[in-house]
Design an enzyme around this catalytic site. Structure first.
Site, PDB file in Angstrom:
ATOM      1  N   SER A 275      36.668  85.623  39.419  1.00  0.00           N
ATOM      2  CA  SER A 275      36.492  86.415  38.184  1.00  0.00           C
ATOM      3  C   SER A 275      37.364  87.672  38.196  1.00  0.00           C
ATOM      4  O   SER A 275      37.945  88.044  37.168  1.00  0.00           O
ATOM      5  CB  SER A 275      35.022  86.787  37.980  1.00  0.00           C
ATOM      6  OG  SER A 275      34.492  87.425  39.124  1.00  0.00           O
ATOM      7  N   HIS A 305      31.308  79.761  42.153  1.00  0.00           N
ATOM      8  CA  HIS A 305      31.380  81.244  42.033  1.00  0.00           C
ATOM      9  C   HIS A 305      30.058  81.725  41.421  1.00  0.00           C
ATOM     10  O   HIS A 305      28.992  81.426  41.950  1.00  0.00           O
ATOM     11  CB  HIS A 305      32.628  81.588  41.217  1.00  0.00           C
ATOM     12  CG  HIS A 305      32.985  83.046  41.156  1.00  0.00           C
ATOM     13  ND1 HIS A 305      32.533  83.975  42.058  1.00  0.00           N
ATOM     14  CD2 HIS A 305      33.774  83.751  40.273  1.00  0.00           C
ATOM     15  CE1 HIS A 305      33.017  85.171  41.759  1.00  0.00           C
ATOM     16  NE2 HIS A 305      33.756  85.067  40.678  1.00  0.00           N
ATOM     17  N   HIS A 352      30.846  81.625  52.280  1.00  0.00           N
ATOM     18  CA  HIS A 352      31.689  82.567  51.533  1.00  0.00           C
ATOM     19  C   HIS A 352      33.138  82.424  51.989  1.00  0.00           C
ATOM     20  O   HIS A 352      33.398  82.115  53.150  1.00  0.00           O
ATOM     21  CB  HIS A 352      31.234  84.018  51.735  1.00  0.00           C
ATOM     22  CG  HIS A 352      31.758  84.940  50.684  1.00  0.00           C
ATOM     23  ND1 HIS A 352      32.973  85.572  50.806  1.00  0.00           N
ATOM     24  CD2 HIS A 352      31.246  85.298  49.481  1.00  0.00           C
ATOM     25  CE1 HIS A 352      33.180  86.290  49.718  1.00  0.00           C
ATOM     26  NE2 HIS A 352      32.154  86.145  48.899  1.00  0.00           N
ATOM     27  N   ARG A 361      24.857  92.331  50.004  1.00  0.00           N
ATOM     28  CA  ARG A 361      24.241  92.245  48.675  1.00  0.00           C
ATOM     29  C   ARG A 361      22.964  91.411  48.746  1.00  0.00           C
ATOM     30  O   ARG A 361      21.998  91.643  48.022  1.00  0.00           O
ATOM     31  CB  ARG A 361      25.223  91.641  47.660  1.00  0.00           C
ATOM     32  CG  ARG A 361      26.509  92.440  47.499  1.00  0.00           C
ATOM     33  CD  ARG A 361      27.537  91.724  46.638  1.00  0.00           C
ATOM     34  NE  ARG A 361      27.935  90.449  47.207  1.00  0.00           N
ATOM     35  CZ  ARG A 361      28.744  89.576  46.611  1.00  0.00           C
ATOM     36  NH1 ARG A 361      29.237  89.862  45.417  1.00  0.00           N
ATOM     37  NH2 ARG A 361      29.058  88.434  47.201  1.00  0.00           N
ATOM     38  N   ASP A 407      24.192  85.228  45.796  1.00  0.00           N
ATOM     39  CA  ASP A 407      23.506  84.339  44.862  1.00  0.00           C
ATOM     40  C   ASP A 407      22.257  83.682  45.449  1.00  0.00           C
ATOM     41  O   ASP A 407      21.429  83.144  44.710  1.00  0.00           O
ATOM     42  CB  ASP A 407      24.475  83.258  44.363  1.00  0.00           C
ATOM     43  CG  ASP A 407      25.669  83.863  43.647  1.00  0.00           C
ATOM     44  OD1 ASP A 407      25.451  84.783  42.842  1.00  0.00           O
ATOM     45  OD2 ASP A 407      26.812  83.432  43.899  1.00  0.00           O
TER      46      ASP A 407
HETATM   47  N1  CMX Z   1      27.201  73.865  51.817  1.00  0.00           N
HETATM   48  C1  CMX Z   1      27.895  72.789  52.223  1.00  0.00           C
HETATM   49  N2  CMX Z   1      29.194  72.811  52.564  1.00  0.00           N
HETATM   50  C2  CMX Z   1      29.805  73.997  52.512  1.00  0.00           C
HETATM   51  C3  CMX Z   1      29.152  75.178  52.139  1.00  0.00           C
HETATM   52  C4  CMX Z   1      27.798  75.079  51.773  1.00  0.00           C
HETATM   53  N3  CMX Z   1      27.101  76.138  51.346  1.00  0.00           N
HETATM   54  N4  CMX Z   1      30.031  76.199  52.193  1.00  0.00           N
HETATM   55  C5  CMX Z   1      31.207  75.674  52.569  1.00  0.00           C
HETATM   56  N5  CMX Z   1      31.070  74.344  52.777  1.00  0.00           N
HETATM   57  C6  CMX Z   1      32.113  73.392  53.130  1.00  0.00           C
HETATM   58  C7  CMX Z   1      33.213  73.480  52.099  1.00  0.00           C
HETATM   59  O1  CMX Z   1      32.919  72.717  50.944  1.00  0.00           O
HETATM   60  C8  CMX Z   1      34.400  72.947  52.879  1.00  0.00           C
HETATM   61  O2  CMX Z   1      34.295  71.545  52.908  1.00  0.00           O
HETATM   62  P1  CMX Z   1      35.640  70.643  52.850  1.00  0.00           P
HETATM   63  O3  CMX Z   1      36.433  71.027  54.063  1.00  0.00           O
HETATM   64  O4  CMX Z   1      35.112  69.268  52.869  1.00  0.00           O
HETATM   65  O5  CMX Z   1      36.333  71.008  51.577  1.00  0.00           O
HETATM   66  C9  CMX Z   1      34.126  73.474  54.279  1.00  0.00           C
HETATM   67  O6  CMX Z   1      32.723  73.769  54.340  1.00  0.00           O
HETATM   68  C10 CMX Z   1      34.899  74.714  54.628  1.00  0.00           C
HETATM   69  O7  CMX Z   1      34.670  75.670  53.599  1.00  0.00           O
HETATM   70  P2  CMX Z   1      34.753  77.234  53.906  1.00  0.00           P
HETATM   71  O8  CMX Z   1      36.143  77.545  54.323  1.00  0.00           O
HETATM   72  O9  CMX Z   1      33.649  77.644  54.812  1.00  0.00           O
HETATM   73  O10 CMX Z   1      34.406  77.852  52.497  1.00  0.00           O
HETATM   74  P3  CMX Z   1      35.385  78.050  51.250  1.00  0.00           P
HETATM   75  O11 CMX Z   1      36.090  79.342  51.407  1.00  0.00           O
HETATM   76  O12 CMX Z   1      36.240  76.848  51.024  1.00  0.00           O
HETATM   77  O13 CMX Z   1      34.361  78.110  50.043  1.00  0.00           O
HETATM   78  C11 CMX Z   1      32.378  78.795  48.946  1.00  0.00           C
HETATM   79  C12 CMX Z   1      33.534  79.227  49.850  1.00  0.00           C
HETATM   80  C13 CMX Z   1      31.559  80.013  48.584  1.00  0.00           C
HETATM   81  C14 CMX Z   1      32.953  78.191  47.664  1.00  0.00           C
HETATM   82  C15 CMX Z   1      31.512  77.756  49.718  1.00  0.00           C
HETATM   83  O14 CMX Z   1      30.937  78.378  50.846  1.00  0.00           O
HETATM   84  C16 CMX Z   1      30.437  77.133  48.861  1.00  0.00           C
HETATM   85  O15 CMX Z   1      30.706  76.151  48.168  1.00  0.00           O
HETATM   86  N6  CMX Z   1      29.182  77.683  48.879  1.00  0.00           N
HETATM   87  C17 CMX Z   1      28.122  77.188  48.033  1.00  0.00           C
HETATM   88  C18 CMX Z   1      28.323  77.709  46.602  1.00  0.00           C
HETATM   89  C19 CMX Z   1      28.072  79.194  46.524  1.00  0.00           C
HETATM   90  O16 CMX Z   1      27.075  79.715  47.016  1.00  0.00           O
HETATM   91  N7  CMX Z   1      28.966  79.915  45.830  1.00  0.00           N
HETATM   92  C20 CMX Z   1      28.781  81.356  45.561  1.00  0.00           C
HETATM   93  C21 CMX Z   1      29.725  82.257  46.358  1.00  0.00           C
HETATM   94  C22 CMX Z   1      29.536  83.704  46.001  1.00  0.00           C
HETATM   95  C23 CMX Z   1      30.035  83.991  44.602  1.00  0.00           C
HETATM   96  O17 CMX Z   1      31.249  83.869  44.364  1.00  0.00           O
HETATM   97  O18 CMX Z   1      29.230  84.294  43.711  1.00  0.00           O
END
Ligand code: CMX
Length: 469
Positions: A275, A305, A352, A361, A407
């Site tokens: 964002s 996000h 994250h 937070r 979140d």
């Molecule tokens: N559950 C399951 N798998 C997860 C995970 C979770 N909560 N968080 C990361 N992973 C997975 C990723 O999907 C990724 O899988 P692939 O290699 O198969 O693609 C792997 O672990 C490595 O990811 P990462 O480097 O640890 O995390 P990213 O930087 O790629 O992604 C985020 C960060 C937040 C998108 C991810 O942790 C996620 O999807 N979390 C759940 C959704 C969430 O809570 N989003 C809110 C974030 C805060 C915000 O922006 O508001």
């Protein structure tokens, strides 16, 4: 300076035609009658410009870091390529707003009368100036925002005509785009404003937009989920109390305090998140604050996000429903987490892109819950998840950060006070995010930042780069 070059009768004609535009431009030359926050920003601009010039002169050719092929394919994670002065995120410590951690912000910034939490207005002053405001300065922001809190009738009609099945985030984005009708920056640009003065109408648009957001958000909420009846703001109340009242929860002082906390902690998280980066990117094309922020909102509406806050609560309620109890055991929670992961989904609210520890937070919201709703069953489940999920994700072995993000906690607090409609949660995030991204947008224009245009590559070109003989 804006100048008209023409002669004779044609000159008179064109001068009179341009008179309203010239009058508008004149307003952006001097801010002597503007709010004290604007005066303070104006005072700071020369020294910030000098600082940027000095840093560029001294270190302009230094290397910030290297970019690997994995980074290019992996969402540009870790690439240092943007300036964002309002906040900085440390992987272990979490966010600092202009150098202050969340507990420091809570301790040092002034509070509204009768409130236990500091206000987004005080934070806005900090974000824009880097200075802790006095009570009177924070109050001047409140007064300024209250004086601008009204919506054009066509935007009211537009929101009222949206079907209740249109997601609240789409309605918010639509309304913010429509508010662009009154953008002072767009009009000033059209009239030929000097680039040195861009920041001034961007500041005005930002304040107008911030002032209008609670009216837009609450209108959406009451249309979609309540009786479609709308309240007026109280000019003597602070932003969060007004927002709470507009939503229909104003009588509960604790809910207004929750709004203050919520709007402060969700405001800014440095520049690389979707964002913030989107708002900054679109703004770099000199799109006005409405268009830029609406674009940022569309990114916030993604489930990885900001939309994760609605997903978290939905996921927890589904778990309770499937297990058949409001108080699942730790084993039941663990099994449910594994079932989620094994079905190829993420555990929402955990992980994250930058953080490697529990999000402060999250902790700020947990403290609020421990003080105000320690016996809430859903809070107990959220606490149990905090004990269990990091272990499960670590065992799962993919996630770089198994700890909860912001979140994972917001929904349970809102639900406790009766705001149960999960589809609305990201709208609250959006209202808060405006304080951060619009502060930086003012500085983007004050410091004359360039249009963004990073270099992209093709897979073929990468191969050619490393495989050439
Ligand atoms: N559950 C399951 N798998 C997860 C995970 C979770 N909560 N968080 C990361 N992973 C997975 C990723 O999907 C990724 O899988 P692939 O290699 O198969 O693609 C792997 O672990 C490595 O990811 P990462 O480097 O640890 O995390 P990213 O930087 O790629 O992604 C985020 C960060 C937040 C998108 C991810 O942790 C996620 O999807 N979390 C759940 C959704 C969430 O809570 N989003 C809110 C974030 C805060 C915000 O922006 O508001």
């Amino acid at each position: 300076m804006f100048a008209i070059r023409s002669t004779g009768a044609a000159a008179t004609r064109s001068t009179s035609k341009l008179a309203p535009a010239l009058a508008a431009l004149a307003r952006f030359k001097s801010t002597s009658s503007a709010s004290s926050l604007k005066q303070r920003v104006e005072q700071l601009i020369p020294e910030k410009l000098a600082e940027v010039k000095d840093v560029k002169q001294k270190y302009g050719d230094r290397v910030l870091g290297e970019t690997t092929v994995d980074m290019a394919y992996g969402g540009m994670r870790g690439i240092k390529g943007m300036i964002w002065d309002t906040s900085l995120l440390d992987a272990n410590e979490g966010i600092r707003f202009r150098g202050l951690s969340i507990p420091e912000v809570q301790e040092q910034l002034p509070k509204a009368k009768g409130a236990s939490e500091t206000t987004p207005e005080a934070l806005f002053w900090l974000l824009l100036t880097g200075e802790i405001p006095t009570q009177a300065q924070a109050q001047s922001v409140t007064d300024e925002l209250n004086s601008r809190a009204s919506l054009p009738q066509f935007v009211i009609d537009l929101i009222d005509r949206c079907p209740s099945t249109l997601h609240p985030m789409s309605q918010l984005s639509l309304a913010v785009n429509a508010l662009q009708h009154d953008s002072q920056f767009a009009k000033a640009y059209h009239a030929g404003i000097n680039r040195k003065d861009y920041w001034s109408p961007v500041f005005e648009d930002s304040l107008d937009l911030l002032a209008k957001l609670p009216l837009v958000a609450s209108r959406i909420y009451r249309n979609v989920f309540k009786d479609g009846k709308h309240r007026a703001i109280d000019p003597s109340a602070d932003y969060s109390q007004n927002f709470a009242s507009l939503l229909g929860f104003g009588e509960n002082a604790k809910f207004a305090d929750l709004m203050r906390l919520y709007l402060v902690i969700h405001s800014d998280h440095e520049g690389g998140n979707v964002s913030a980066h989107t708002t900054h990117l679109v703004g770099s094309a000199l799109s006005d604050p409405y268009l830029s922020f609406a674009a940022g909102l569309n990114g916030l509406a993604g489930p990885l996000h900001g939309l994760a806050n609605q997903e978290v609560l939905r996921w927890i309620l589904k778990m309770q429903e499937e297990i058949g109890t409001e108080t699942p055991t730790e084993d039941q929670i663990r099994d449910y987490c594994w079932a989620t992961l094994n079905s190829g989904r993420v555990v929402p609210g955990y992980g994250h892109a930058v953080l490697r520890k529990t999000d402060p937070r999250y902790m700020a919201q947990r403290e609020f819950a421990l003080t105000h709703l320690p016996e809430d069953n859903l809070f107990k489940t959220v606490s149990a998840l905090y004990k269990i999920v990091p272990g499960v994700l670590t065992e799962h072995g993919k996630t770089k950060n198994p700890w909860p993000n912001v979140d994972a906690h917001s929904g349970v607090l809102l639900r406790h006070y009766g705001l149960v409609e999960q589809d609305f949660y990201t709208v609250l995030f959006g209202v808060s995010r405006a304080f951060g991204v619009l502060s930086q947008l003012v500085w983007d224009r004050a410091l004359g930042f360039s249009i963004e245009r990073p270099k992209s590559l093709t897979t073929e070109s990468i191969r050619a780069m490393f495989e050439k003989k």
